[in-house]
Design a protein around this motif. Structure first.
Motif, PDB file in Angstrom:
ATOM      1  N   SER A   1       0.800  -1.219   0.000  1.00 47.36           N
ATOM      2  CA  SER A   1       0.000   0.000   0.000  1.00 47.36           C
ATOM      3  C   SER A   1       0.834   1.271   0.000  1.00 47.36           C
ATOM      4  O   SER A   1       0.302   2.369   0.077  1.00 47.36           O
ATOM      5  CB  SER A   1      -0.935   0.018   1.222  1.00 47.36           C
ATOM      6  OG  SER A   1      -0.187  -0.027   2.425  1.00 47.36           O
TER       7      SER A   1
ATOM      8  N   CYS B   1      -0.291  -5.484   3.894  1.00 47.19           N
ATOM      9  CA  CYS B   1      -0.677  -4.107   4.203  1.00 47.19           C
ATOM     10  C   CYS B   1      -1.429  -4.133   5.530  1.00 47.19           C
ATOM     11  O   CYS B   1      -1.680  -5.195   6.092  1.00 47.19           O
ATOM     12  CB  CYS B   1      -1.537  -3.494   3.089  1.00 47.19           C
ATOM     13  SG  CYS B   1      -3.154  -4.279   2.901  1.00 47.19           S
TER      14      CYS B   1
ATOM     15  N   ASN C   1      -6.001  -0.774   4.433  1.00 49.84           N
ATOM     16  CA  ASN C   1      -5.624  -0.763   3.027  1.00 49.84           C
ATOM     17  C   ASN C   1      -5.859  -2.090   2.305  1.00 49.84           C
ATOM     18  O   ASN C   1      -5.491  -2.228   1.140  1.00 49.84           O
ATOM     19  CB  ASN C   1      -4.147  -0.367   2.889  1.00 49.84           C
ATOM     20  CG  ASN C   1      -3.904   1.069   3.278  1.00 49.84           C
ATOM     21  OD1 ASN C   1      -4.674   1.962   2.921  1.00 49.84           O
ATOM     22  ND2 ASN C   1      -2.830   1.314   4.020  1.00 49.84           N
TER      23      ASN C   1
ATOM     24  N   LEU D   1      -8.059  -1.653  -0.734  1.00 47.51           N
ATOM     25  CA  LEU D   1      -7.334  -0.871  -1.729  1.00 47.51           C
ATOM     26  C   LEU D   1      -6.421  -1.775  -2.550  1.00 47.51           C
ATOM     27  O   LEU D   1      -6.420  -1.720  -3.789  1.00 47.51           O
ATOM     28  CB  LEU D   1      -6.516   0.229  -1.040  1.00 47.51           C
ATOM     29  CG  LEU D   1      -5.537   1.019  -1.919  1.00 47.51           C
ATOM     30  CD1 LEU D   1      -6.285   1.766  -3.023  1.00 47.51           C
ATOM     31  CD2 LEU D   1      -4.721   1.989  -1.058  1.00 47.51           C
TER      32      LEU D   1
ATOM     33  N   ASP E   1      -4.167  10.528  -3.160  1.00 49.31           N
ATOM     34  CA  ASP E   1      -4.617  10.731  -1.783  1.00 49.31           C
ATOM     35  C   ASP E   1      -5.222  12.116  -1.613  1.00 49.31           C
ATOM     36  O   ASP E   1      -6.314  12.268  -1.057  1.00 49.31           O
ATOM     37  CB  ASP E   1      -3.439  10.567  -0.819  1.00 49.31           C
ATOM     38  CG  ASP E   1      -3.803  10.891   0.618  1.00 49.31           C
ATOM     39  OD1 ASP E   1      -4.278   9.986   1.315  1.00 49.31           O
ATOM     40  OD2 ASP E   1      -3.625  12.058   1.033  1.00 49.31           O
TER      41      ASP E   1
ATOM     42  N   ARG F   1       0.396   8.837   6.651  1.00 49.72           N
ATOM     43  CA  ARG F   1      -0.994   8.381   6.555  1.00 49.72           C
ATOM     44  C   ARG F   1      -1.585   8.538   5.162  1.00 49.72           C
ATOM     45  O   ARG F   1      -2.761   8.255   4.962  1.00 49.72           O
ATOM     46  CB  ARG F   1      -1.866   9.161   7.563  1.00 49.72           C
ATOM     47  CG  ARG F   1      -1.400   9.072   9.011  1.00 49.72           C
ATOM     48  CD  ARG F   1      -1.430   7.640   9.523  1.00 49.72           C
ATOM     49  NE  ARG F   1      -2.794   7.126   9.626  1.00 49.72           N
ATOM     50  CZ  ARG F   1      -3.086   5.858   9.901  1.00 49.72           C
ATOM     51  NH1 ARG F   1      -2.117   4.974  10.050  1.00 49.72           N
ATOM     52  NH2 ARG F   1      -4.338   5.476  10.001  1.00 49.72           N
TER      53      ARG F   1
ATOM     54  N   ARG G   1      -2.688   7.722   1.520  1.00 46.17           N
ATOM     55  CA  ARG G   1      -3.050   6.503   0.784  1.00 46.17           C
ATOM     56  C   ARG G   1      -2.973   6.814  -0.707  1.00 46.17           C
ATOM     57  O   ARG G   1      -3.961   7.052  -1.360  1.00 46.17           O
ATOM     58  CB  ARG G   1      -4.443   6.027   1.168  1.00 46.17           C
ATOM     59  CG  ARG G   1      -4.607   5.721   2.651  1.00 46.17           C
ATOM     60  CD  ARG G   1      -6.033   5.315   2.969  1.00 46.17           C
ATOM     61  NE  ARG G   1      -6.349   3.994   2.406  1.00 46.17           N
ATOM     62  CZ  ARG G   1      -7.589   3.572   2.168  1.00 46.17           C
ATOM     63  NH1 ARG G   1      -8.616   4.379   2.384  1.00 46.17           N
ATOM     64  NH2 ARG G   1      -7.802   2.367   1.703  1.00 46.17           N
TER      65      ARG G   1
END
Length: 278
Positions: A105, A127, A131, A134, A247, A266, A268
């Motif tokens: 991730s 991950c 996540n 994802l 993100d 943090r 993503r």
């Protein structure tokens, strides 16, 4: 910018390596580019005058035109991480191989999952809980939630010697490489893409196998900025087989907040700074 970068390039300096923008002027050798053309790419290393600026200079051979239909923000985000994913897989794997990606991730991991799938591989990745979906959504066949297993190495050992290739973006757990012969096939390669501490590289390289060190080939990844790879990534973006997870987006005036988000750990996906309006 870390202390090592400050020492090498000096300050004041503008950060940033990935970029997408329009050509303003070209040298006599850049015959394949024209003023106003939308291009993308990345610097090969941290520069004193990086991409977080209104203008930058770069070798013409390190950029490529943005393919028709590809979003600017997506082209902006593939330079370093996209090429890293490609270079850690191309030449190592073939269709049908099983690949284990430690850290799916992160910036490089998200691309590595997709590139490995495009190359026809079966992908297992790790991950955190937040996540899992994802990584699955980007094509991972199996996702190991490292927060839900007591011992990742033991979990991999239970699968047997099934993997043809390993990418490690994290460097943890520390014994992952030393125990890799229990899950990585003979002839397979363990590629160290990143690690939380320099000691990971030193320890894994310097500990001989007959004293308990790793028994599989260990390669420390070295990035090479390559025009052909930039072009390939652009083609995959255009076809939709490679997706860029964004993100957040910030205006140039809020660049400091963008870096605060980056350092928070943090994010993503990619953090995009819009230096100017299209």
């Amino acid at each position: 910018m870390g202390p090592h970068a400050r020492l090498v390039i000096g300050t004041p300096a503008s950060p940033g390596m990935d970029f997408c923008g329009r050509v303003v002027s070209t040298g006599t050798g850049a015959t394949h580019l024209s003023s106003g053309q939308l291009v993308f790419g990345c610097h090969s290393r941290p520069m004193k005058f990086g991409s977080l600026a209104e203008y930058l200079t770069i070798q013409a051979g390190l950029i490529a035109p943005v393919p028709e239909g590809v979003q600017v923000d997506h082209a902006t985000g593939v330079g370093i991480a996209g090429q890293t994913a490609y270079q850690t897989l191309a030449g190592y794997v073939k269709r049908g191989d099983k690949v284990f990606i430690n850290g799916g991730s992160g910036g490089c991991g998200l691309f590595a999952i997709q590139v490995a799938k495009e190359m026809g591989c079966h992908v297992t990745t790790t991950c955190s809980t937040r996540n899992v979906e994802l990584c699955r959504g980007l094509g991972a066949d199996e996702v190991i939630d490292y927060t839900a297993v007591e011992d990742l190495v033991a979990t991999l050992k239970e699968r047997g010697v099934v993997f043809d290739h390993v990418l490690d973006h994290i460097g943890l757990p520390s014994e992952l490489y030393f125990q890799s012969h229990h899950f990585l096939k003979k002839g397979g390669v363990f590629v160290q893409v990143g690690a939380s501490a320099i000691g990971t590289f030193v320890g894994r390289v310097g500990w001989p196998s007959f004293l308990g060190g790793g028994k599989r080939k260990y390669v420390i990844f070295m990035f090479t900025n390559t025009h052909e790879h930039i072009v390939k990534l652009g083609e995959w973006l255009q076809k939709g087989v490679l997706k860029v997870q964004v993100d957040s987006e910030y205006d140039f005036e809020a660049a400091v907040k963008a870096f605060e988000k980056l350092r928070s750990g943090r994010a993503r996906g990619k953090i995009i700074v819009h230096v100017a309006k299209q």
